[in-house]
Motif scaffolding. Structure first.
Motif, mmCIF file in Angstrom:
data_model
loop_
_atom_site.group_PDB
_atom_site.id
_atom_site.type_symbol
_atom_site.label_atom_id
_atom_site.label_comp_id
_atom_site.label_asym_id
_atom_site.label_seq_id
_atom_site.Cartn_x
_atom_site.Cartn_y
_atom_site.Cartn_z
ATOM 1 N N GLN A 1 -38.408 -24.912 -12.797
ATOM 2 C CA GLN A 1 -36.972 -25.138 -12.646
ATOM 3 C C GLN A 1 -36.637 -26.631 -12.561
ATOM 4 O OE1 GLN A 1 -34.625 -22.523 -12.853
ATOM 5 N NE2 GLN A 1 -36.588 -21.766 -13.615
ATOM 6 N N ARG A 2 -37.436 -27.377 -11.838
ATOM 7 C CA ARG A 2 -37.173 -28.816 -11.723
ATOM 8 C C ARG A 2 -37.292 -29.509 -13.079
ATOM 9 N NH1 ARG A 2 -40.268 -27.952 -7.095
ATOM 10 N NH2 ARG A 2 -42.148 -28.720 -8.124
ATOM 11 N N ARG A 3 -38.287 -29.150 -13.838
ATOM 12 C CA ARG A 3 -38.508 -29.818 -15.133
ATOM 13 C C ARG A 3 -37.487 -29.384 -16.177
ATOM 14 N NH1 ARG A 3 -42.972 -29.908 -12.254
ATOM 15 N NH2 ARG A 3 -44.400 -31.680 -12.494
ATOM 16 N N LEU A 4 -37.051 -28.127 -16.134
ATOM 17 C CA LEU A 4 -36.005 -27.697 -17.054
ATOM 18 C C LEU A 4 -34.676 -28.369 -16.726
ATOM 19 C CD1 LEU A 4 -36.775 -23.875 -17.400
ATOM 20 C CD2 LEU A 4 -36.971 -25.618 -19.182
ATOM 21 N N ALA A 5 -34.421 -28.563 -15.413
ATOM 22 C CA ALA A 5 -33.198 -29.258 -15.022
ATOM 23 C C ALA A 5 -33.217 -30.697 -15.537
ATOM 24 C CB ALA A 5 -33.050 -29.242 -13.504
ATOM 25 N N ALA A 6 -34.381 -31.335 -15.490
ATOM 26 C CA ALA A 6 -34.488 -32.717 -15.963
ATOM 27 C C ALA A 6 -34.399 -32.803 -17.486
ATOM 28 C CB ALA A 6 -35.809 -33.324 -15.502
ATOM 29 N N LEU A 7 -34.704 -31.708 -18.172
ATOM 30 C CA LEU A 7 -34.696 -31.720 -19.636
ATOM 31 C C LEU A 7 -33.319 -32.036 -20.195
ATOM 32 C CD1 LEU A 7 -36.457 -31.174 -22.166
ATOM 33 C CD2 LEU A 7 -35.675 -28.789 -22.054
ATOM 34 N N ASP A 8 -32.282 -31.485 -19.571
ATOM 35 C CA ASP A 8 -30.933 -31.755 -20.077
ATOM 36 C C ASP A 8 -30.111 -32.620 -19.129
ATOM 37 O OD1 ASP A 8 -30.432 -30.026 -18.032
ATOM 38 O OD2 ASP A 8 -29.285 -28.584 -19.200
ATOM 39 N N GLY A 9 -30.764 -33.105 -18.080
ATOM 40 C CA GLY A 9 -30.068 -34.026 -17.190
ATOM 41 C C GLY A 9 -29.032 -33.366 -16.310
ATOM 42 N N ALA A 10 -28.944 -32.024 -16.374
ATOM 43 C CA ALA A 10 -27.932 -31.329 -15.580
ATOM 44 C C ALA A 10 -28.439 -31.131 -14.158
ATOM 45 C CB ALA A 10 -27.605 -29.973 -16.198
ATOM 46 N N ARG A 11 -27.533 -31.180 -13.216
ATOM 47 C CA ARG A 11 -27.881 -30.886 -11.831
ATOM 48 C C ARG A 11 -27.804 -29.379 -11.645
ATOM 49 N NH1 ARG A 11 -24.490 -33.930 -7.531
ATOM 50 N NH2 ARG A 11 -26.018 -32.840 -6.243
ATOM 51 N N ARG A 12 -28.946 -28.755 -11.373
ATOM 52 C CA ARG A 12 -28.979 -27.310 -11.214
ATOM 53 C C ARG A 12 -29.359 -26.973 -9.771
ATOM 54 N NH1 ARG A 12 -28.704 -25.012 -16.185
ATOM 55 N NH2 ARG A 12 -29.381 -26.256 -17.955
ATOM 56 N N SER A 13 -28.782 -25.932 -9.299
ATOM 57 C CA SER A 13 -29.095 -25.446 -7.947
ATOM 58 C C SER A 13 -29.687 -24.059 -8.050
ATOM 59 C CB SER A 13 -27.811 -25.387 -7.098
ATOM 60 O OG SER A 13 -28.059 -24.758 -5.872
ATOM 61 N N SER A 14 -30.639 -23.766 -7.182
ATOM 62 C CA SER A 14 -31.233 -22.436 -7.199
ATOM 63 C C SER A 14 -30.278 -21.392 -6.646
ATOM 64 C CB SER A 14 -32.528 -22.423 -6.377
ATOM 65 O OG SER A 14 -32.250 -22.778 -5.032
ATOM 66 N N GLU A 15 -29.191 -21.842 -5.996
ATOM 67 C CA GLU A 15 -28.223 -20.897 -5.445
ATOM 68 C C GLU A 15 -26.836 -21.496 -5.587
ATOM 69 O OE1 GLU A 15 -27.307 -18.573 -1.227
ATOM 70 O OE2 GLU A 15 -29.138 -19.714 -1.536
ATOM 71 N N PRO A 16 -25.839 -20.696 -6.017
ATOM 72 C CA PRO A 16 -24.484 -21.212 -6.145
ATOM 73 C C PRO A 16 -23.948 -21.739 -4.820
ATOM 74 C CG PRO A 16 -24.704 -19.074 -7.206
ATOM 75 C CD PRO A 16 -25.962 -19.304 -6.446
ATOM 76 N N ASP A 17 -23.082 -22.722 -4.894
ATOM 77 C CA ASP A 17 -22.478 -23.317 -3.705
ATOM 78 C C ASP A 17 -21.387 -22.382 -3.189
ATOM 79 O OD1 ASP A 17 -21.353 -24.786 -1.739
ATOM 80 O OD2 ASP A 17 -20.791 -26.501 -2.997
ATOM 81 N N ARG A 18 -21.627 -21.762 -2.068
ATOM 82 C CA ARG A 18 -20.691 -20.776 -1.552
ATOM 83 C C ARG A 18 -19.476 -21.422 -0.877
ATOM 84 N NH1 ARG A 18 -23.881 -15.480 -0.105
ATOM 85 N NH2 ARG A 18 -25.711 -15.737 -1.412
ATOM 86 N N LYS A 19 -19.511 -22.714 -0.629
ATOM 87 C CA LYS A 19 -18.395 -23.366 0.045
ATOM 88 C C LYS A 19 -17.303 -23.792 -0.922
ATOM 89 C CE LYS A 19 -21.325 -25.162 3.772
ATOM 90 N NZ LYS A 19 -21.790 -26.372 4.487
ATOM 91 N N SER A 20 -17.638 -23.855 -2.191
ATOM 92 C CA SER A 20 -16.654 -24.320 -3.173
ATOM 93 C C SER A 20 -16.206 -23.168 -4.054
ATOM 94 C CB SER A 20 -17.261 -25.422 -4.043
ATOM 95 O OG SER A 20 -18.373 -24.922 -4.748
ATOM 96 N N GLY A 21 -15.132 -23.399 -4.808
ATOM 97 C CA GLY A 21 -14.648 -22.387 -5.721
ATOM 98 C C GLY A 21 -15.582 -22.219 -6.902
ATOM 99 N N ALA A 22 -15.566 -21.039 -7.483
ATOM 100 C CA ALA A 22 -16.391 -20.780 -8.659
ATOM 101 C C ALA A 22 -15.882 -21.587 -9.844
ATOM 102 C CB ALA A 22 -16.361 -19.300 -8.985
ATOM 103 N N PRO A 23 -16.766 -22.073 -10.712
ATOM 104 C CA PRO A 23 -16.321 -22.783 -11.913
ATOM 105 C C PRO A 23 -15.433 -21.887 -12.772
ATOM 106 C CG PRO A 23 -18.683 -23.068 -11.569
ATOM 107 C CD PRO A 23 -18.239 -22.022 -10.611
ATOM 108 N N GLU A 24 -14.458 -22.477 -13.399
ATOM 109 C CA GLU A 24 -13.535 -21.737 -14.253
ATOM 110 C C GLU A 24 -14.227 -21.304 -15.533
ATOM 111 O OE1 GLU A 24 -11.123 -19.562 -14.909
ATOM 112 O OE2 GLU A 24 -9.822 -20.856 -13.681
ATOM 113 N N VAL A 25 -13.797 -20.186 -16.100
ATOM 114 C CA VAL A 25 -14.260 -19.758 -17.418
ATOM 115 C C VAL A 25 -13.576 -20.660 -18.442
ATOM 116 C CG1 VAL A 25 -14.382 -17.845 -19.049
ATOM 117 C CG2 VAL A 25 -14.559 -17.398 -16.598
ATOM 118 N N GLN A 26 -14.352 -21.412 -19.205
ATOM 119 C CA GLN A 26 -13.785 -22.485 -20.023
ATOM 120 C C GLN A 26 -14.479 -22.594 -21.380
ATOM 121 O OE1 GLN A 26 -15.587 -26.423 -18.298
ATOM 122 N NE2 GLN A 26 -15.390 -24.938 -16.607
#
Length: 545
Positions: free
Chosen positions: A234-259
């Motif tokens: 997971q760490r190396r795949l996240a680094a492959l595209d430079g995206a910040r990935r979390s193993s668990e969604p952030d429950r304190k914030s709103g869900a990302p919009e369908v876009q």
């Protein structure tokens, strides 16, 4: 980088051993056996690696740049399979196809050199079970972010996928060339190979490999999970595209919009949906793609939830993020939605905009959003259906508890039979006592009344991890409490439905696993359900409304 390449290579090997490889195997066997050239298997597998790698990384971009249909390459590959089949069946046709290419080589093209062409065609129709490695590559390719590191990862995956297939091809050729009777009937063998290639092409057109693969258990899933979903991967795949990935969604914030959605299916006049507009409803976002075997196995459960809980406040959004170019074609997706019996909204995420907003890496992946728009639960891959349904009910009940009662005919959660799985991995409330796993066995229905929500088998059954397969005189009894009874079924045959000993109806079953209505009543009731199966029918899970 070397670790990631090793992970990609192992992921390819595992994929080559999975049910998803079944459509390609007949092509390898027939193509290799049809020639005595020792290089033929290598040519086939080389063509497969080249075309799969190129198609995965740049097929969609190339077709888009040229203004060509996005399923053109797949259509061309199927046509080439028919051409190659014809050349194997008829020497006259082989010479006709060979003649325009004689200036390229002195050897007969149709007899030896078409192995590479067969491999290229196989690579264009091959649809592997995608894990996180291939998902990351597909997402980057869709957004035009193909770097040299992405190319190397794709090649490593393709090479890992190719080695077991090469072993199959070489083994097939050595077997046929080593048997004297077969060797003395070389022309007949070529014609048989031609029939196999043509039959495979017809099967691909009719989506038969899709049906076959969904009926075969995902026996490599746990191994794939350990390799591709490890923390290191997971760490190396996240680094492959430079995206910040979390193993668990952030429950304190709103869900990302369908876009970034290209089109909507199953919405009024194709109008888009937004999470903001759905505020006040519970939303299940399901990332899927229609050629993904793992996704197809989850669809019956999701359609069941949509059917059972839509009126209670659940909205399901299927975000279709395509793995291959032909899955970007709207008509293809619409046909798949219709074929699978999907009635909930489907968003075509061709540019992976919503996929990237959720930092997703998996097909399938489920994200559950509460009435205030917060992420509350997620699950990647198959399984955990009972837990997901519990979460859905809990979120629906949080705001609906004020007006729900135990006598509500649509949402009588307190008295309704819970979702009931039939395979031994999640079998519960089983009145027979125990099962004999993975072999056909004779079961006896218990005498007397079944306890509430209990079920039992009678006659001959093969009880597998996720399903049961009917043998001679196969029967099933269930003491249910519900208004509506649904069952996920597959295969071809009939199902007689009896309620409290009286025949209610006969259900005709055909094709891929999907949800069938078994019994529906005007009000919730307590009853004894008995099902009588014809041989070969497959059952997966009950759900209730």
């Amino acid at each position: 980088m070397l670790v990631l390449l090793g992970i990609a290579f192992l992921a390819g090997v595992i994929t080559a051993l999975s049910p998803c490889v079944l459509p390609v195997v007949p092509l390898l066997l027939a193509g290799s056996a049809a020639s005595e050239s020792r290089w033929r298997p290598y040519a086939i597998v080389t063509g497969l690696v080249v075309s799969f790698t190129a198609f995965t990384l740049g097929g969609a971009a190339l077709l888009s740049a040229l203004g060509l249909p996005e399923d053109l390459l797949r259509t061309f590959a199927i046509i080439m399979l028919f051409v190659l089949a014809t050349s194997l069946l008829s020497q006259r046709a082989a010479h006709a196809f060979e003649r325009p290419l004689l200036f390229l080589t002195r050897r007969p093209v149709a007899r030896e050199s078409n192995g590479f062409v067969l491999g290229v065609s196989a690579g264009l129709v091959m649809v592997p079970c995608a894990g996180p490695v291939l998902a990351a590559v597909a997402a980057l390719a869709a957004t035009g972010e193909v770097t040299w590191r992405v190319v190397l990862v794709t090649l490593a995956y393709s090479l890992g996928h190719a080695l077991p297939l090469l072993a199959i091809a070489v083994g097939s050729q050595r077997l046929t060339s080593g048997v004297r009777v077969i060797r003395s009937h070389a022309q007949l063998l070529r014609q048989v190979a031609g029939v196999v290639v043509a039959a495979t092409a017809v099967a691909i057109v009719l989506n038969a490999p899709e049906r076959l693969a969904t009926r075969v258990p995902g026996y490599t899933q746990s191994l794939q999970d350990r390799i591709e979903r490890s923390g290191s991967a997971q760490r190396r795949l996240a680094a492959l595209d430079g995206a910040r990935r979390s193993s668990e969604p952030d429950r304190k914030s709103g869900a990302p919009e369908v876009q970034g959605i290209r089109a909507w299916i199953n919405t009024p006049d194709g109008k888009p949906l937004t999470l903001a507009g759905l505020r006040g409803r519970v939303v299940l976002v399901d990332f899927w793609t229609y050629s993904c075997i793992n996704c197809l196995r989850t669809i019956p459960h999701i359609t069941a939830w949509d059917r059972a809980y839509r009126r209670a406040g659940l909205t399901v959004i299927g975000v279709h993020s395509p793995e291959f170019a032909f899955e970007r074609v709207e008509d293809n997706v619409r046909a798949a939605v219709d074929r699978l019996g999907i009635r909930y909204p489907v968003a075509l995420d061709n540019d992976f905009a919503t996929w990237r907003a959720y930092a997703n890496q998996y097909w399938p992946a489920k994200y559950l959003i509460d009435r205030e728009g917060r992420l509350r639960y997620h699950h990647f891959g198959e399984g955990a259906y009972e837990e997901a349904e519990r979460r859905i009910r809990r979120l629906l009940g949080e705001s609906a508890v004020g007006h729900l009662t135990s006598t509500d005919e649509d949402l009588a959660y307190a008295v309704r039979t819970p979702e009931s799985y039939l395979g031994y991995e999640r079998l519960a409330r089983f009145a027979n006592g125990s099962v004999v796993p993975d072999v056909e066995w004779e079961y006896a229905l218990p005498s007397g009344t079944l306890p509430p929500d209990a079920l039992a088998y009678g006659g001959r059954w093969t009880v597998e991890g996720e399903r049961i397969v009917a043998g001679r005189a196969a029967r099933l009894r269930l003491h249910f409490q519900a208004k509506d009874v649904f069952l996920v079924l597959a295969g071809t045959g009939r199902l007689d439905v009896l309620i409290d000993g009286r025949k209610l109806r006969t259900v005709t079953v055909s094709g891929l696993p999907r949800l069938y209505p078994i019994a529906r009543f005007s009000v919730a009731r307590d009853g004894l359900l008995e099902l009588r199966f014809t041989r070969g029918l497959t059952g997966y899970a009950f759900t209730f409304g």
